[in-house]
Design a protein around this motif. Structure first.
Motif, PDB file in Angstrom:
ATOM      1  N   VAL A  59       0.807  -1.077   0.121  1.00  0.00           N
ATOM      2  CA  VAL A  59       0.053   0.009  -0.041  1.00  0.00           C
ATOM      3  C   VAL A  59       1.036   1.111  -0.015  1.00  0.00           C
ATOM      4  O   VAL A  59       1.662   1.499   0.974  1.00  0.00           O
ATOM      5  N   PHE A  60       0.831   2.006  -0.995  1.00  0.00           N
ATOM      6  CA  PHE A  60       1.722   3.339  -1.320  1.00  0.00           C
ATOM      7  C   PHE A  60       0.896   4.474  -1.041  1.00  0.00           C
ATOM      8  O   PHE A  60       0.042   4.736  -1.889  1.00  0.00           O
ATOM      9  N   LEU A  61       1.293   5.366   0.113  1.00  0.00           N
ATOM     10  CA  LEU A  61       0.519   6.583   0.496  1.00  0.00           C
ATOM     11  C   LEU A  61       1.630   7.498   0.592  1.00  0.00           C
ATOM     12  O   LEU A  61       2.858   7.232   1.042  1.00  0.00           O
ATOM     13  N   SER A  62       1.241   8.688   0.489  1.00  0.00           N
ATOM     14  CA  SER A  62       1.789   9.870   0.683  1.00  0.00           C
ATOM     15  C   SER A  62       1.127  10.753   1.570  1.00  0.00           C
ATOM     16  O   SER A  62       0.043  10.922   1.818  1.00  0.00           O
ATOM     17  N   LYS A  63       1.910  11.750   2.273  1.00  0.00           N
ATOM     18  CA  LYS A  63       1.504  12.766   3.403  1.00  0.00           C
ATOM     19  C   LYS A  63       0.871  13.682   2.330  1.00  0.00           C
ATOM     20  O   LYS A  63      -0.043  14.183   2.798  1.00  0.00           O
ATOM     21  N   SER A  64       1.264  14.245   1.382  1.00  0.00           N
ATOM     22  CA  SER A  64       0.601  15.231   0.691  1.00  0.00           C
ATOM     23  C   SER A  64       0.703  14.825  -1.091  1.00  0.00           C
ATOM     24  O   SER A  64       1.446  14.024  -1.315  1.00  0.00           O
ATOM     25  N   LYS A  65       0.449  15.630  -1.867  1.00  0.00           N
ATOM     26  CA  LYS A  65       0.137  15.410  -3.219  1.00  0.00           C
ATOM     27  C   LYS A  65       1.632  15.529  -3.974  1.00  0.00           C
ATOM     28  O   LYS A  65       1.790  15.230  -5.143  1.00  0.00           O
ATOM     29  N   ASP A  66       2.525  16.341  -3.188  1.00  0.00           N
ATOM     30  CA  ASP A  66       3.824  16.643  -3.817  1.00  0.00           C
ATOM     31  C   ASP A  66       4.765  15.777  -3.013  1.00  0.00           C
ATOM     32  O   ASP A  66       5.164  16.223  -1.896  1.00  0.00           O
ATOM     33  N   PHE A  67       5.176  14.707  -3.239  1.00  0.00           N
ATOM     34  CA  PHE A  67       5.865  13.806  -2.542  1.00  0.00           C
ATOM     35  C   PHE A  67       7.272  13.040  -3.277  1.00  0.00           C
ATOM     36  O   PHE A  67       7.191  13.333  -4.574  1.00  0.00           O
ATOM     37  N   LYS A  68       8.066  12.740  -2.662  1.00  0.00           N
ATOM     38  CA  LYS A  68       9.391  12.251  -3.187  1.00  0.00           C
ATOM     39  C   LYS A  68       9.120  11.014  -3.803  1.00  0.00           C
ATOM     40  O   LYS A  68       8.575  10.051  -3.086  1.00  0.00           O
ATOM     41  N   LEU A  69       9.850  10.765  -5.078  1.00  0.00           N
ATOM     42  CA  LEU A  69       9.604   9.312  -5.566  1.00  0.00           C
ATOM     43  C   LEU A  69      10.893   9.181  -6.575  1.00  0.00           C
ATOM     44  O   LEU A  69      10.681   9.839  -7.734  1.00  0.00           O
ATOM     45  N   ASN A  70      11.855   8.501  -6.378  1.00  0.00           N
ATOM     46  CA  ASN A  70      12.741   8.482  -7.098  1.00  0.00           C
ATOM     47  C   ASN A  70      12.629   7.539  -8.169  1.00  0.00           C
ATOM     48  O   ASN A  70      13.293   6.472  -8.087  1.00  0.00           O
ATOM     49  N   ILE A  71      11.808   7.714  -9.136  1.00  0.00           N
ATOM     50  CA  ILE A  71      11.452   6.488 -10.040  1.00  0.00           C
ATOM     51  C   ILE A  71      12.593   6.009 -10.866  1.00  0.00           C
ATOM     52  O   ILE A  71      12.601   5.079 -11.394  1.00  0.00           O
ATOM     53  N   ASP A  72      13.358   6.964 -11.297  1.00  0.00           N
ATOM     54  CA  ASP A  72      14.578   6.561 -12.160  1.00  0.00           C
ATOM     55  C   ASP A  72      15.482   5.577 -11.347  1.00  0.00           C
ATOM     56  O   ASP A  72      16.589   4.873 -12.091  1.00  0.00           O
ATOM     57  N   SER A  73      15.494   5.708  -9.965  1.00  0.00           N
ATOM     58  CA  SER A  73      16.413   4.645  -9.574  1.00  0.00           C
ATOM     59  C   SER A  73      16.126   3.252  -9.744  1.00  0.00           C
ATOM     60  O   SER A  73      16.752   2.264  -9.406  1.00  0.00           O
ATOM     61  N   GLU A  74      14.976   2.744 -10.199  1.00  0.00           N
ATOM     62  CA  GLU A  74      14.525   1.482 -10.421  1.00  0.00           C
ATOM     63  C   GLU A  74      14.106   1.123 -11.814  1.00  0.00           C
ATOM     64  O   GLU A  74      13.295   0.259 -12.143  1.00  0.00           O
ATOM     65  N   SER A  75      15.158   1.451 -12.940  1.00  0.00           N
ATOM     66  CA  SER A  75      14.776   1.381 -14.175  1.00  0.00           C
ATOM     67  C   SER A  75      15.502   0.304 -14.799  1.00  0.00           C
ATOM     68  O   SER A  75      15.146  -0.244 -15.854  1.00  0.00           O
ATOM     69  N   ASN A  76      16.455  -0.542 -14.034  1.00  0.00           N
ATOM     70  CA  ASN A  76      17.105  -1.874 -14.672  1.00  0.00           C
ATOM     71  C   ASN A  76      17.069  -2.833 -13.298  1.00  0.00           C
ATOM     72  O   ASN A  76      18.191  -2.786 -12.669  1.00  0.00           O
ATOM     73  N   ASN A  77      16.262  -3.686 -13.385  1.00  0.00           N
ATOM     74  CA  ASN A  77      16.331  -4.679 -12.338  1.00  0.00           C
ATOM     75  C   ASN A  77      16.064  -6.017 -12.563  1.00  0.00           C
ATOM     76  O   ASN A  77      15.802  -7.128 -11.628  1.00  0.00           O
TER      77      ASN A  77
END
Length: 260
Positions: free
Chosen positions: A138-156
């Motif tokens: 379950v992925f939740l955020s405190k606000s609508k402007d949240f940190k997400l390092n999406i590029d960190s998981e591009s090659n797994n």
């Protein structure tokens, strides 16, 4: 609080329904797998989710934890709850969705329900069910402007359905559960794989950020956070986990000595 001798780790042997020791707005990411309702007994009289609690009372207590997590998170922080559905007298309870609802009640924003695919799972919920090969994150955020390092998981790896060439990370994650993944741990009955938590730590935080686990258990979140250069705060009712956590994290000390 107990200092277990690992730099960057603080463990509180108390319920996370009250986390007054943690400064508000100081945590970047909450990552946890909470006790499931009426499913696993972790050996403490005040634990959340034992059979003497109703399903609603279980969620009342969990909501208190989510409220504390909300307060200590930074405004751009996120919370990740690894949990699965449960059976109640033969009926399926959608526990991940009910947790999400209660978290939203205290102010969180639901961003996604990630499916954690467990290809090595062998047990069904009952003899009349198909084998359960998944849990949810379950992925939740405190606000609508949240940190997400999406590029960190591009090659797994090619076997991960979340990864596809030149596309953003998907929401079906393949992380097999390996036998003995918690070392000598026989107390904790539901450890999650380090690869899963590594992904969430990288996605939700940067080096030197603080990660919080309100149900620390055998210390997987702590191991991942410290190994990836983050600090970790943990809450755990059952002090019998102390030796397990120390044993688990001893690998980090050996790794540090080797690198030195």
């Amino acid at each position: 609080m107990t200092d277990l001798g690992f730099e960057g780790l603080n463990v509180h042997w108390s319920t996370s329904e009250d986390m007054h020791e943690v400064e508000d707005g100081s945590v970047q990411s909450v990552i946890t797998s909470p006790p499931y309702w009426d499913l696993k007994d972790y050996g403490h009289e005040n634990q959340i989710g034992t059979a003497d609690e109703s399903y609603e009372h279980y969620h009342d207590r969990m909501e208190a934890v989510w409220s504390e997590c909300y307060d200590v998170l930074k405004d751009n922080g996120t919370m990740w709850v690894v949990v699965d559905t449960v059976m109640d007298n033969g009926d399926l309870q959608l526990l991940p969705y009910h947790i999400a609802e209660r978290a939203e009640d205290v102010g969180f924003h639901l961003q996604d329900m990630v499916a954690w695919y467990k290809p090595t799972a062998i047990a069904g919920m009952t003899a009349r069910n198909v084998v359960n090969k998944k849990e949810y994150v379950v992925f939740l955020s405190k606000s609508k402007d949240f940190k997400l390092n999406i590029d960190s998981e591009s090659n797994n790896g090619l076997e991960d359905p979340a990864i596809s060439e030149e596309r953003l990370l998907g929401n079906i994650w393949r992380h097999p559960v390996k036998r003995g993944s918690a070392g000598k741990n026989v107390l904790h009955k539901a450890p999650y794989p380090i690869s899963l938590i590594d992904r969430i730590v990288r996605l939700s935080s940067d080096e030197k950020d603080t990660v919080l686990d309100p149900f620390l258990g055998s210390g997987t979140t702590a191991y991942s956070a410290l190994n990836l250069g983050r600090a970790c705060i943990g809450y755990e009712l059952n002090k019998e986990f102390e030796d397990i956590i120390i044993d688990r994290l001893s690998d980090l000390q050996q790794k540090s000595l080797t690198e030195f």
